[in-house]
Each structure stands twice: as C-alpha cells, then as structure tokens.
Design an enzyme around this catalytic site. Sequence first.
Site, mmCIF file in Angstrom:
data_model
loop_
_atom_site.group_PDB
_atom_site.id
_atom_site.type_symbol
_atom_site.label_atom_id
_atom_site.label_comp_id
_atom_site.label_asym_id
_atom_site.label_seq_id
_atom_site.Cartn_x
_atom_site.Cartn_y
_atom_site.Cartn_z
ATOM 1 N N LYS A 1 0.599 -1.264 -0.435
ATOM 2 C CA LYS A 1 -0.128 -0.056 0.034
ATOM 3 C C LYS A 1 0.786 1.195 0.331
ATOM 4 C CE LYS A 1 -4.236 -0.589 2.146
ATOM 5 N NZ LYS A 1 -5.052 -1.439 3.148
ATOM 6 N N LYS B 1 -5.632 -11.141 -5.329
ATOM 7 C CA LYS B 1 -6.288 -11.484 -4.604
ATOM 8 C C LYS B 1 -7.878 -9.890 -5.073
ATOM 9 C CE LYS B 1 -6.269 -8.950 0.010
ATOM 10 N NZ LYS B 1 -6.107 -8.525 1.506
ATOM 11 N N LYS C 1 -11.932 -4.825 -2.144
ATOM 12 C CA LYS C 1 -12.567 -3.737 -2.880
ATOM 13 C C LYS C 1 -12.755 -2.678 -3.214
ATOM 14 C CE LYS C 1 -14.981 -4.882 2.556
ATOM 15 N NZ LYS C 1 -14.378 -4.511 3.844
HETATM 16 P P1 AMP Z 1 -11.168 -6.432 4.148
HETATM 17 O O1 AMP Z 1 -12.168 -6.340 3.057
HETATM 18 O O2 AMP Z 1 -9.932 -6.090 4.152
HETATM 19 O O3 AMP Z 1 -11.244 -5.294 5.896
HETATM 20 O O4 AMP Z 1 -11.298 -8.396 4.787
HETATM 21 C C1 AMP Z 1 -12.028 -8.744 5.807
HETATM 22 C C2 AMP Z 1 -12.413 -10.295 6.132
HETATM 23 O O5 AMP Z 1 -12.299 -11.456 4.882
HETATM 24 C C3 AMP Z 1 -10.392 -10.415 6.431
HETATM 25 O O6 AMP Z 1 -10.853 -11.954 7.111
HETATM 26 C C4 AMP Z 1 -9.936 -10.574 5.143
HETATM 27 O O7 AMP Z 1 -9.011 -11.481 5.268
HETATM 28 C C5 AMP Z 1 -11.140 -11.596 4.219
HETATM 29 N N1 AMP Z 1 -10.547 -11.479 3.013
HETATM 30 C C6 AMP Z 1 -10.793 -9.977 1.936
HETATM 31 N N2 AMP Z 1 -10.626 -10.487 1.224
HETATM 32 C C7 AMP Z 1 -10.154 -11.698 1.338
HETATM 33 C C8 AMP Z 1 -10.280 -12.434 -0.230
HETATM 34 N N3 AMP Z 1 -10.287 -12.191 -1.819
HETATM 35 N N4 AMP Z 1 -10.553 -13.835 -0.184
HETATM 36 C C9 AMP Z 1 -10.503 -14.409 1.280
HETATM 37 N N5 AMP Z 1 -10.071 -14.118 2.367
HETATM 38 C C10 AMP Z 1 -10.207 -12.617 2.354
#
Ligand code: AMP
Length: 329
Positions: A113, A195, A198
């Site tokens: 980032k 990956k 969002k």
């Molecule tokens: P975040 O969107 O970063 O707040 O992530 C929320 C949760 O979703 C966390 O536990 C991340 O590890 C999981 N997560 C986010 N992106 C992925 C992805 N592409 N595949 C699997 N888990 C994800």
Amino acid sequence: MSKPRVFSGVQPTGNIHLGNYLGALKQFVELQNTADCIYCIVDMHAITVPQDPEELKSHILDVAALYMAVGLDPEKSILFVQSEVSGHAELSWILTCNSYTGELSRMTQFKAKNKGQESAPAGLFTYPILMAADILLYDTNIVPVGNDQKQHIELCRDIALRINHKYGEDTLVVPEGQYMKEGARIMALDDPTNKMSKSAENEMSRISLLDEPAKIKKAIMRATTDSDAVIKYDPENKPGISNLLTIYGALSDTPIEEIEKKFDGAGYGDLKKELVTVVTESLEPIRERFNSIRYSSELTDILKDGAAKANAIAEPILERVQSRFGLGL
Ligand code: AMP
Ligand code: TRP
C-alpha cells in the site's frame, strides 16, 4: 469449561464481496453456536486511507446489515462498531510502545500500500498494531480471518508473547488465527493472480454480496481463464479456473473433485453458466435480508447494545494491562 472467545472484524470500506464472505464471514456464522463471538466493524482501520465522512457512516451500517443478512444473530454474537469502544485506541498505544519499526516494515500489506513513499500516512504503518489491540482487548482465543491476514495475526501473537514475557505470563491471552480451507483466498475475476478486493478499480474483478444478477452474470462470464480448455484444479498453472472451482465448491458445499468430475469434458462456458446460477441463488436471500434490515431503526439499537456489551468485557482487561505497566493511579 467455558466457551472459547472469538473476535474478528471487517472494514467498512465498500461492499463486502465473495472473498470476504467465503474467507471470513461464513466462519463467523458457523462459530456462533460453539463460541463466545464478538464481531466488529473496524471503522478506525478504514481511515488509514482517506474516506468521505458521509460514505463511511453509510458503509458502517451497510456492513452491520450485511453481518446480519449472512446470518449473524445479535442474540448470539456481539456486533458493534470499533470507535464506539475507546479501549481499542488506548490499548493500541500501549502495544505501539512494544512493537518494533523493523517488524512493521516487513508487513507485506504495508509494503504493497505504501509503495515506498515517505508521505504514506503513519496509520498505514501502525495499522497491524491497532488490529492486535482489537484482538487482545477481549482475551480472544480464536480469530477467524482470510489467509491474507496471516502475517498480521502472527505479529499480534509476537507482541502478546513479548509483553507477557516482560510483564507476566497472564497479562495478555495469546490468540490463534483460524483460516478457512476452501475460500481462504478468493482471487480477482479479471486477474486471478491478485486477491479479490473491495478497492480494485475494475468492478468486474469482484462480486459483491449485493450485486444484481445481471452484474454477477457479466463478471463471471468475462472472468479470465486460460486456453487449455481442461476443467481442473491447479492454482499454479490454472489460477482462473481454480478460482472459479473454489467459489463453486465453497458456495455449494461440494468437494472440488466432485465438480471436476461433473464437468469432465465440458467447456469453460458450461462451468461459468452453472456458476452464475450457484452464485445468484446463494446471494439472493442475503440481498433480501439486507434490504429489510438496513433501513430499520433496530439496526443502530443493536450496534449500541453491542458496544455496551463489548465495553463491559474490554474495560477490566484494559485495566489489568494498564496496571501491569504501572499506568495511572
Ligand atoms: P477486509 O475487506 O480487508 O476488511 O477483510 C475482511 C475479511 O475478509 C478479512 O478476514 C480478510 O482476510 C477477508 N478477505 C478479504 N479479501 C479476501 C479474499 N480475496 N479472499 C479471502 N478472504 C478475504
Ligand atoms: N485487518 C483486517 C482486514 O483488513 C480487519 C481487521 C481489523 C481485523 N481488526 C481486526 C480482523 C481484528 C480480525 C481481527 O481484513
């Protein structure tokens, strides 16, 4: 024996996608019946990058409603917003004083980032410490998260062990990460070497839980695959097809080998078409529940009640840590 304590959090930045759901939220729901669960909307993590205040407020409620729409039950789990419990920021400072700049600069998410700029916000650098504080503030035993958070969980454990070594073994509870086997890492549909996230610019790279069927269809039918026309799980050589198989398997609770057999000799188009049905049918009830919860007055009451419950757990734990450090009177 008392139930294990579970803590996890999701950032209120944009709509939750299939990666969040399969990597994290699905486990959150399953753990509700066997553990003492606390699920947080981590709004203070979201401001490590600039956010529009009105959008942030609305995303906080979106994530709360999605938590409930996927099956989190406020009667069983504590659901709350991070900034409503001041202990997160307070414990974070104590942990900051016990973390090393070297270990923080090794975090791959930070490296990705900040892109080597001197002007990156310091919050982006110290973000894993705030995450450690979230977890340690509740004497958490288990943290269900996606694979991408493994390094942050290890850092949290390192900090806790370091503090316990110095201030007494029972100062902090050392947590374990719990990663989902299938769906631990869902990849972007347009580029399966990254990956699903969002924040990616291309809307077609992800499927959000609230996407309309037409968007779901478009994103899946356009998903990047390969040219060898064999439906086989092989993440290294066939990342696109493997990702589609992972999503298919996780949503339909079918082992990948069974899906491979089912599509033996079929074309990529056949797999994609069926996947559209599987995804659409899985997400439809979630979208319906979301719409009925999101604008109900009950939603903020649930979050306020959750914050009061979370605070009641956090306060004595923070006091215990502060007293070990000799802080205050
Ligand atoms: P975040 O969107 O970063 O707040 O992530 C929320 C949760 O979703 C966390 O536990 C991340 O590890 C999981 N997560 C986010 N992106 C992925 C992805 N592409 N595949 C699997 N888990 C994800
Ligand atoms: N850093 C996590 C992510 O980006 C979100 C998060 C913040 C979290 N605090 C947490 C996850 C505590 C688990 C426990 O996905």
